[in-house]
Write a protein that holds these residues in place. Structure first.
Motif, PDB file in Angstrom:
ATOM      1  N   VAL A 173      -0.487   2.491   8.675  1.00 44.28           N
ATOM      2  CA  VAL A 173      -0.618   3.816   9.296  1.00 44.28           C
ATOM      3  C   VAL A 173       0.694   4.196   9.997  1.00 44.28           C
ATOM      4  N   GLU A 174       1.273   3.245  10.716  1.00 43.16           N
ATOM      5  CA  GLU A 174       2.555   3.536  11.400  1.00 43.16           C
ATOM      6  C   GLU A 174       3.616   3.963  10.391  1.00 43.16           C
ATOM      7  N   LYS A 175       3.720   3.191   9.305  1.00 47.94           N
ATOM      8  CA  LYS A 175       4.754   3.489   8.298  1.00 47.94           C
ATOM      9  C   LYS A 175       4.466   4.819   7.602  1.00 47.94           C
ATOM     10  N   ALA A 176       3.191   5.068   7.314  1.00 48.27           N
ATOM     11  CA  ALA A 176       2.829   6.311   6.614  1.00 48.27           C
ATOM     12  C   ALA A 176       3.145   7.522   7.486  1.00 48.27           C
ATOM     13  N   ILE A 209       3.945  10.329   4.722  1.00 50.31           N
ATOM     14  CA  ILE A 209       3.361  10.127   3.394  1.00 50.31           C
ATOM     15  C   ILE A 209       2.049  10.905   3.276  1.00 50.31           C
ATOM     16  N   ASP A 210       1.898  11.526   2.145  1.00 46.58           N
ATOM     17  CA  ASP A 210       0.768  12.440   1.935  1.00 46.58           C
ATOM     18  C   ASP A 210      -0.426  11.689   1.342  1.00 46.58           C
ATOM     19  N   PHE A 211      -1.534  11.678   2.060  1.00 49.06           N
ATOM     20  CA  PHE A 211      -2.759  11.028   1.576  1.00 49.06           C
ATOM     21  C   PHE A 211      -3.799  12.050   1.104  1.00 49.06           C
ATOM     22  N   SER A 212      -3.400  13.319   1.014  1.00 47.29           N
ATOM     23  CA  SER A 212      -4.418  14.350   0.776  1.00 47.29           C
ATOM     24  C   SER A 212      -5.090  14.234  -0.590  1.00 47.29           C
ATOM     25  N   ALA A 213      -4.406  13.623  -1.551  1.00 48.85           N
ATOM     26  CA  ALA A 213      -5.025  13.486  -2.880  1.00 48.85           C
ATOM     27  C   ALA A 213      -5.462  12.038  -3.154  1.00 48.85           C
ATOM     28  N   ILE A 214      -5.318  11.189  -2.168  1.00 43.82           N
ATOM     29  CA  ILE A 214      -5.759   9.793  -2.312  1.00 43.82           C
ATOM     30  C   ILE A 214      -7.279   9.746  -2.123  1.00 43.82           C
ATOM     31  N   SER A 215      -7.947   8.965  -2.956  1.00 43.83           N
ATOM     32  CA  SER A 215      -9.380   8.722  -2.737  1.00 43.83           C
ATOM     33  C   SER A 215      -9.538   7.395  -2.014  1.00 43.83           C
ATOM     34  N   PHE A 216     -10.421   7.402  -1.047  1.00 41.48           N
ATOM     35  CA  PHE A 216     -10.637   6.185  -0.251  1.00 41.48           C
ATOM     36  C   PHE A 216     -12.096   5.764  -0.360  1.00 41.48           C
ATOM     37  N   VAL A 217     -12.283   4.511  -0.731  1.00 43.63           N
ATOM     38  CA  VAL A 217     -13.630   3.957  -0.897  1.00 43.63           C
ATOM     39  C   VAL A 217     -13.777   2.770   0.050  1.00 43.63           C
ATOM     40  N   VAL A 266       0.849  -1.199   0.000  1.00 41.62           N
ATOM     41  CA  VAL A 266       0.000   0.000   0.000  1.00 41.62           C
ATOM     42  C   VAL A 266       0.883   1.247   0.000  1.00 41.62           C
ATOM     43  N   ILE A 267       1.867   1.241   0.882  1.00 41.29           N
ATOM     44  CA  ILE A 267       2.744   2.419   0.993  1.00 41.29           C
ATOM     45  C   ILE A 267       3.422   2.704  -0.346  1.00 41.29           C
ATOM     46  N   ARG A 268       3.937   1.653  -0.972  1.00 41.44           N
ATOM     47  CA  ARG A 268       4.622   1.845  -2.268  1.00 41.44           C
ATOM     48  C   ARG A 268       3.668   2.432  -3.302  1.00 41.44           C
ATOM     49  N   LEU A 269       2.447   1.907  -3.312  1.00 41.34           N
ATOM     50  CA  LEU A 269       1.480   2.387  -4.312  1.00 41.34           C
ATOM     51  C   LEU A 269       1.160   3.867  -4.090  1.00 41.34           C
ATOM     52  N   ILE A 321     -10.588   1.634  -9.588  1.00 37.99           N
ATOM     53  CA  ILE A 321      -9.840   1.431  -8.332  1.00 37.99           C
ATOM     54  C   ILE A 321      -8.397   1.030  -8.651  1.00 37.99           C
ATOM     55  N   ASP A 322      -7.451   1.684  -7.996  1.00 40.47           N
ATOM     56  CA  ASP A 322      -6.041   1.326  -8.198  1.00 40.47           C
ATOM     57  C   ASP A 322      -5.639   0.139  -7.337  1.00 40.47           C
ATOM     58  N   LEU A 323      -6.148   0.114  -6.110  1.00 36.98           N
ATOM     59  CA  LEU A 323      -5.769  -1.002  -5.224  1.00 36.98           C
ATOM     60  C   LEU A 323      -6.943  -1.374  -4.335  1.00 36.98           C
ATOM     61  N   MET A 324      -7.313  -2.634  -4.407  1.00 41.33           N
ATOM     62  CA  MET A 324      -8.337  -3.162  -3.495  1.00 41.33           C
ATOM     63  C   MET A 324      -7.667  -4.101  -2.509  1.00 41.33           C
TER      64      MET A 324
END
Ligand code: F6R
Length: 242
Positions: A48-51, A56-64, A20-23, A126-129
């Motif tokens: 979450v710990e690693k992020a 790591i910036d999640f501000s432009a990530i979409s979460f479903v 997930v982190i790499r993606l 979806i990029d990653l499920m």
């Protein structure tokens, strides 16, 4: 489909969280679609710990969110909403406008599904499920017998799902219907990780991996996906033909 077997649940979860982190690092605008449940719990905690450690910036990530129980409030600890918020969303810098969870209390569940499908279409899929496997072989709430061609839909829950689902709730809870991302979304997703751990999942994993691919065993669909990975610990893999 790639099949990976890890010596234990921790290593499985470490490995999945690294993916997930790499993606997210490679595609800061990615669309993630995650299951709730016991299986991915440690993966999410490690992610979450690693992020946080790596900022790591999640501000432009979409979460479903993958699914939700109909009639259950987001404030109920057993809801998928509560689980994802508590484990992932509140710890990272997601933009609230990029978080898309089914509303289990919606008076119009069909509209919830249409909204989700429209959103995923607009986002380009979806990029990653990350999905788990139910004791009846379901993925999300795609229960045995579901069409592989469904996008988001309202589901009458299987008896097994309604009784196993009690483990998430403090009190006995009536679980009759669910809202779920459909298997067609899974087939169209760029990457899919299916996680399973523990001896209790071994019989269902054997069926999903070795019996015919069939809508009676929704998890078997993973074998048709060119870019999927089934990640098991040794216990869940213990019945597979070597
Ligand atoms: C939950 C979900 C379900 C679970 C499955 C396995 O959002 O989508 O399909 O992934 O029931 O649940 P656990 O991981 O609790 O064994």
């Amino acid at each position: 489909m790639k099949l990976s077997v890890f010596p234990n649940y921790r290593l499985l979860s470490e490995n999945a969280s690294d993916k997930v982190i790499r993606l997210v690092q490679n595609k800061p605008t990615a669309v993630l679609c995650f299951a709730s449940g016991d299986t991915p719990r440690l993966c999410y905690q490690l992610m979450v710990e690693k992020a946080i450690a790596a900022k790591i910036d999640f501000s432009a990530i979409s979460f479903v969110g993958l699914d939700e129980w109909v009639g259950i409030s987001p404030s109920n600890e057993g809801s998928c909403h509560f689980f994802l918020d508590n484990l992932i969303l509140k710890h990272l810098n997601f933009s609230s406008s990029n978080i898309h969870l089914f509303d289990g209390l919606s008076g119009n569940p069909m509209q919830e599904c249409r909204k989700m499908d429209q959103l995923l279409q607009e986002k380009g899929g979806i990029d990653l499920m990350i999905v788990g496997v139910g004791m009846n072989g379901h993925i999300g709430f795609n229960e045995p017998g579901v069409s592989f061609n469904n996008y988001s839909h309202l589901v009458e829950l299987d008896n097994i799902t309604a009784s196993v689902g009690q483990k998430y709730f403090k009190e006995a809870t009536m679980l009759k219907q669910g809202l779920t991302i459909g298997l067609k979304h899974l087939v169209e997703a760029t990457n899919v990780l299916m996680l399973a751990n523990g001896f209790k999942k071994a019989p269902i994993i054997k069926k999903a991996m070795e019996d015919e691919i069939s809508d009676q065993m929704p998890a078997s669909i993973i074998r048709t996906h060119p870019n999927s990975e089934v990640m098991l610990d040794e216990e869940a893999a213990s019945l597979l033909i070597k």
